[in-house]
Design an enzyme around this catalytic site. Sequence first.
Site, PDB file in Angstrom:
ATOM      1  CB  SER A   4       0.008  -5.478   2.229  1.00  0.00           C
ATOM      2  OG  SER A   4       0.332  -6.827   1.935  1.00  0.00           O
ATOM      3  CG  HIS A  47      -1.713  -1.515   1.336  1.00  0.00           C
ATOM      4  ND1 HIS A  47      -2.610  -1.461   2.384  1.00  0.00           N
ATOM      5  CD2 HIS A  47      -1.758  -2.794   0.867  1.00  0.00           C
ATOM      6  CE1 HIS A  47      -3.160  -2.655   2.557  1.00  0.00           C
ATOM      7  NE2 HIS A  47      -2.661  -3.472   1.653  1.00  0.00           N
ATOM      8  CE  LYS A  70      -5.726  -2.947   0.368  1.00  0.00           C
ATOM      9  NZ  LYS A  70      -6.396  -3.700  -0.717  1.00  0.00           N
TER      10      LYS A  70
END
Length: 395
Positions: free
Chosen positions: A184, A212, A243
Amino acid sequence: MSQIHELDFLKKKVDQLKADGVFRVLPILESANEALVIVNGHEVINLTSNNYLGFANHPRLKKAAIQAVEQYGIGAGAVKTILGNMSLHEELEKALAIFKKEEAVLVFQSGFNCNAGVIQAITDAGDLIISDELNHASIIDGVKLSKADRAVFKHSDMEDLKRILVEKRSHYQNVLIITDGVFSMDGDLAKLPEIVDLAEAYQCLTYVDDAHGSGVLGENGRGTVDHFHLHGRIDFTIGTLSKAFGAMGGYVAGKKVMKEWLSLRARPLLFSTNLPPAVIGALIEGVKMMSESDEYTKTLWANSAFFKAHMTQAGFDIGHSESPITPVMLFDEALTVKTSKRLYELGVYVSPIVFPTVPKGKARLRVMVSAAHTQDQLLKAVEAFKQVRKEFLEG
């Protein structure tokens, strides 16, 4: 007695942060989290959100959330194992399993909860956990909750990983190798094919935190495992739903027996109320949208490439990212915080990343481009970066 209750020991710590120039007051978001937002009363281009695909305020997800509330109410009302497991939760888990091309998926209240719950439940005394040194804080904390022994290998260093396996594998029952899929802070990808090859050679389990990578990498955003064509060779795949998916939550994907065990032994599910219907309804719609089209991921990657190209052309150090995460390396912590504040004044919001999130001397501004940004917005942001550099570094 009064000094104790005034918490002077904490005041000293806060004062030190202020003296170091790294103290920050939490920003207040006064609008939906989109490409253009209002922060503390000031409209700015948002370059600090994890809302990769622009789903956090998408009309289809909002409509689905409202419908879920009307049918199921505002809360699950119980933990998953008592009476908090609604038909909506079952529907989401089935949809995610199909999307991830896995036998089963189990949804948690957050990605952090997922790591905290899964790692301790699948390892025990007599096992060994081997973790990349740059793995996310939730993995580090999850490992601490386990009774297993632990070892750390140098970041993405396959020789170091092999060294640990050679030295330690024979001393343990099960060995679990854990890595982020996308790291990240720098945006680089794990060397997943090499990790899997080593794991299979030494009879180890593999665990990938794809926070991610979910919604970003692979076909239609199916993740890092899909990106590397490793289906069936990863034992536990973790992802977030807060996310790219736009809402909140986490999940673990893998075998059916994994889900059966974790449903009864993962402590966050046993001792915390399940996700509310609105969140689940929105997530079901988000999975549908990703399954239907790759337009969101394609736009995300196009915007990321556009921004990186212009920042590189302008002479900025943007590290070695292999994902939309773009670190703008400034190295000095006080300068990084100062630069972030000045960018805000110029209409660009981007978070400073300083110690202890990254090592001292590695401070950076972490830019998060989304599918919702326009090229005009990104160009304005680049110009703001250039203006601040002129003021602080060239002036």
